[in-house]
Design an enzyme around this catalytic site. Structure first.
Site, short mmCIF file in Angstrom:
data_model
loop_
_atom_site.label_atom_id
_atom_site.label_comp_id
_atom_site.label_asym_id
_atom_site.label_seq_id
_atom_site.Cartn_x
_atom_site.Cartn_y
_atom_site.Cartn_z
N GLN A 110 -64.01 -16.79 -12.41
CA GLN A 110 -62.63 -16.40 -12.09
C GLN A 110 -62.41 -16.15 -10.60
O GLN A 110 -61.28 -16.20 -10.14
CB GLN A 110 -62.24 -15.17 -12.92
CG GLN A 110 -62.16 -15.47 -14.41
CD GLN A 110 -61.79 -14.26 -15.24
OE1 GLN A 110 -62.66 -13.52 -15.69
NE2 GLN A 110 -60.50 -14.03 -15.45
N HIS A 132 -70.31 -14.44 -18.96
CA HIS A 132 -68.87 -14.17 -19.04
C HIS A 132 -68.14 -15.50 -19.30
O HIS A 132 -67.43 -16.01 -18.45
CB HIS A 132 -68.38 -13.48 -17.75
CG HIS A 132 -67.06 -12.77 -17.90
ND1 HIS A 132 -66.88 -11.43 -17.62
CD2 HIS A 132 -65.85 -13.21 -18.33
CE1 HIS A 132 -65.62 -11.08 -17.85
NE2 HIS A 132 -64.97 -12.16 -18.28
N ASN A 156 -70.02 -10.90 -22.48
CA ASN A 156 -68.67 -10.36 -22.38
C ASN A 156 -67.85 -10.75 -23.61
O ASN A 156 -67.69 -11.94 -23.90
CB ASN A 156 -67.96 -10.90 -21.13
CG ASN A 156 -66.57 -10.31 -20.98
OD1 ASN A 156 -66.42 -9.09 -20.80
ND2 ASN A 156 -65.54 -11.14 -21.08
N GLU A 157 -67.36 -9.78 -24.31
CA GLU A 157 -66.40 -9.96 -25.40
C GLU A 157 -66.67 -11.14 -26.33
O GLU A 157 -65.84 -12.04 -26.43
CB GLU A 157 -64.99 -10.15 -24.82
CG GLU A 157 -64.48 -9.00 -24.00
CD GLU A 157 -63.05 -9.23 -23.52
OE1 GLU A 157 -62.48 -10.30 -23.79
OE2 GLU A 157 -62.51 -8.35 -22.86
C1 BGC Z 1 -61.66 -10.89 -19.92
C2 BGC Z 1 -61.29 -11.26 -18.51
C3 BGC Z 1 -59.79 -11.58 -18.45
C4 BGC Z 1 -59.01 -10.36 -18.88
C5 BGC Z 1 -57.51 -10.47 -18.77
C6 BGC Z 1 -60.68 -9.93 -20.56
O1 BGC Z 1 -60.67 -10.08 -21.93
O2 BGC Z 1 -62.96 -10.37 -19.95
O3 BGC Z 1 -62.07 -12.33 -18.10
O4 BGC Z 1 -59.40 -12.02 -17.19
O5 BGC Z 1 -59.34 -10.10 -20.22
O6 BGC Z 1 -56.97 -11.31 -19.72
#
Ligand code: BGC
Length: 381
Positions: A18, A105, A149-150
């Protein structure tokens, strides 16, 4: 004045694809919409960016290491890139910013995706090999490792709806990908501890606050499935909290009702500061320290950001007072950046990026308030 615990970590978060620019991974090759191009050119400007974080009185920073840079070909590691991230970590430490390092990520090396991505039966082992390399290199410098990540947001987009690379669809794919991600996390957790026993290892969950009827039906599946599977494999819980969903949220999605504009971010997320309190209280049962590793909003005009941060911190403080062990808060994001399939439109940064003028960094007014909060270790309400 609401004081936060001593040694509380204050920071911001970013992810490699990003912000860095110039990365050749599965997103870059997926077509124009997924191409982050030069992004913020953070790859070359990280020192300037970390100065900005330090100026905000931060004492920590979360960033991710791009697997596709480190291992561009299967089993072939790029020493130059390993050196690069060493410089990044040292630059953080020189500024008194504790590195919180994310290992995955959402972006992948192309060779890995060509093998089927997370659906490949050996995918967790490939990830483990990458993690081993990284941890052997940086073990003396890094204490906090975030494996994934998530997964609960990534997998449905990439393996159910097929809206993100590698564009797979179907419940079967989703189930397989989730199980592989669980395995990848467990292998990484064990590997990191083997190499660096004192490390703190966790993954980041994105927990949404569901109200009413939705809580009953979706909460476990969405917020707790992954957490439950890895509950014996985490030293801390990383929490990303952004918004709420109520039945009204769904009606709004269907355009059946209108939600008042002031309640929404530029991305249409429903702002619900109280939700962070409920989500934190919910996580208490796992009995682990919690770091809020992302919380923020798209707000180009910077008109809502200060209230957003203060309100979320107020509710976080209440959870802490009631015994939830929260040890840090990281605003998303340090800089405006590439917001995945939404491109460069949404502006999450405490620092604005002028894409028309050489990616100039312009601190937004809210960054001064965030600096005060971090410097005082308190919110003034
Ligand atoms: C993610 C980020 C994303 C942010 C805003 C999060 O779920 O980890 O990468 O930019 O949300 O949408």
């Amino acid at each position: 004045m609401l004081k936060f615990p001593d040694k509380f970590y204050w920071g911001t978060a970013t992810s490699a694809y990003q912000v860095e620019g110039g990365i050749n991974n599965d997103w870059f090759v997926a077509g124009k919409k997924y191409d982050a191009g030069l992004a913020c050119d953070h790859y070359h400007r990280f020192e300037e960016d970390f100065d900005l974080a330090k100026n905000m009185n931060n004492n920590a920073h979360r960033f991710s290491i791009e697997w596709a840079r480190i291992e561009p070909g299967e089993g072939k590691f790029d020493e130059k890139e390993i050196e690069h991230y060493k410089k990044v970590i040292l630059a953080l430490k020189q500024r008194g910013l504790e590195p919180f390092v994310t290992l995955y990520h959402w972006t992948l090396p192309i060779w890995f995706t060509e093998k089927g991505g997370w659906l490949n039966k050996d995918a967790p082992k490939y990830f483990e090999r990458f993690v081993e390399k990284i941890v052997l290199e940086y073990r003396d410098l890094v204490k906090f490792w975030i494996t994934l990540n998530e997964p609960n947001i990534y997998a449905p987009h990439s393996y159910l709806q097929g809206s993100w690379p590698p564009f797979k669809r179907g419940f079967g794919n989703l189930g397989n990908a989730m199980r592989q991600l669980v395995e990848a996390h467990k292998l990484a957790f064990d590997k990191i501890h083997k190499i660096s026993p004192e490390s703190h290892v966790g993954f980041v969950t994105d927990n949404i606050w569901y109200k009413g009827i939705l809580k009953v039906f979706i909460d476990y599946k969405w917020n707790h499935w992954f957490l439950d599977k890895v509950k014996d494999y985490q030293d801390f819980i990383g929490l990303n909290y952004y918004f709420t969903h109520s039945i009204f949220g769904f009606l709004k999605l269907l355009h059946l009702i209108k939600v008042k504009k002031e309640n929404k971010t530029d991305m249409g997320f429903l702002i619900c500061p109280e939700g962070i309190y409920h989500v934190l209280k919910d996580l208490k049962k796992y009995n682990k320290p919690i770091y809020i590793l992302e919380n923020g909003l798209a707000d180009a005009k910077d008109g809502k950001r200060v209230k957003f941060i203060i309100d979320h911190l107020k509710w976080t403080h209440k959870a802490i007072e009631e015994g939830v062990d929260v040890r840090g808060y990281f605003y998303w994001s340090l800089l405006d950046n590439f917001e995945w399939d939404k491109g460069f439109g949404p502006r999450f940064g405490l620092i604005a990026i002028d894409y028309e003028d050489n990616l100039r960094r312009i601190p937004r007014p809210s960054s001064r308030i965030y600096a005060e909060i971090c410097g005082n270790n308190a919110i003034n309400i």
